[in-house]
Design an enzyme around this catalytic site. Structure first.
Site, PDB file in Angstrom:
ATOM      1  N   CYS A  69       0.837  -1.202   0.000  1.00 53.74           N
ATOM      2  CA  CYS A  69       0.000   0.000   0.000  1.00 53.74           C
ATOM      3  C   CYS A  69       0.872   1.253   0.000  1.00 53.74           C
ATOM      4  CB  CYS A  69      -0.919  -0.061   1.231  1.00 53.74           C
ATOM      5  SG  CYS A  69      -1.566   1.503   1.813  1.00 53.74           S
ATOM      6  N   CYS A  72       0.310   3.844   2.754  1.00 47.77           N
ATOM      7  CA  CYS A  72       0.799   3.320   4.043  1.00 47.77           C
ATOM      8  C   CYS A  72       2.296   3.572   4.183  1.00 47.77           C
ATOM      9  CB  CYS A  72       0.565   1.811   4.147  1.00 47.77           C
ATOM     10  SG  CYS A  72      -1.163   1.336   4.083  1.00 47.77           S
TER      11      CYS A  72
END
Ligand SMILES: [Zn+2]
Length: 146
Positions: A69, A72
């Site tokens: 991600c 993230c």
């Protein structure tokens, strides 16, 4: 209000009893003798998650994330900066939802990153989406019980 707090060691996951007045004095774990706070986040997995959520007598901030991600990974340095500011009043932790899919399912994590704040074993707040360090700290403090 008691004079001591249960703090779960981020290394060996033993529950320590720490005097409230000693919390800011870099306490060590009585079992493995490593520092209980190191100004960075603790990676939790399925085995250690419940110990930290249910036994810590300080709030636990959890970042549910995954290695694939992008947002993230972008948030990760800010999250570590936030850990530096929030510890030792708060345990700052991360859960890799890719490696711990049962935790992601149990908490119904639908988008990542998702921050969740736990107090006394109970989730009290949740926020999806990447945040900068100032917003992470502000959001956490705004959601602490008064
Ligand atoms: Zn330890």
């Amino acid at each position: 209000m008691t004079d001591s707090l249960h703090i779960v060691c981020p290394h060996c996951h033993t529950t320590n009893r720490v005097a409230r007045s000693q919390l800011g004095s870099a306490p060590d774990c009585g079992s493995c003798h490593k520092p209980l706070f190191e100004a960075h986040s603790t990676a939790l997995d399925e085995a250690s998650f419940d110990k930290h959520i249910s036994r810590n007598q300080i709030p636990v901030l959890v970042d549910f994330w995954a290695p694939w991600c992008g947002p993230c990974r972008q948030m990760a340095p800010g999250f570590e900066q936030a850990a530096k500011q929030l510890e030792p009043q708060i345990r700052v932790a991360k859960v890799d939802t890719e490696a711990n899919q049962s935790l992601a399912a149990r908490f119904q994590i639908r988008s990542i990153p998702t921050l969740a704040l736990f107090v006394g074993g109970r989730e009290v707040a949740r926020q999806a989406g990447a945040m900068g360090v100032a917003d992470i700290v502000r959001w956490t403090q705004a959601n602490l019980p008064r």
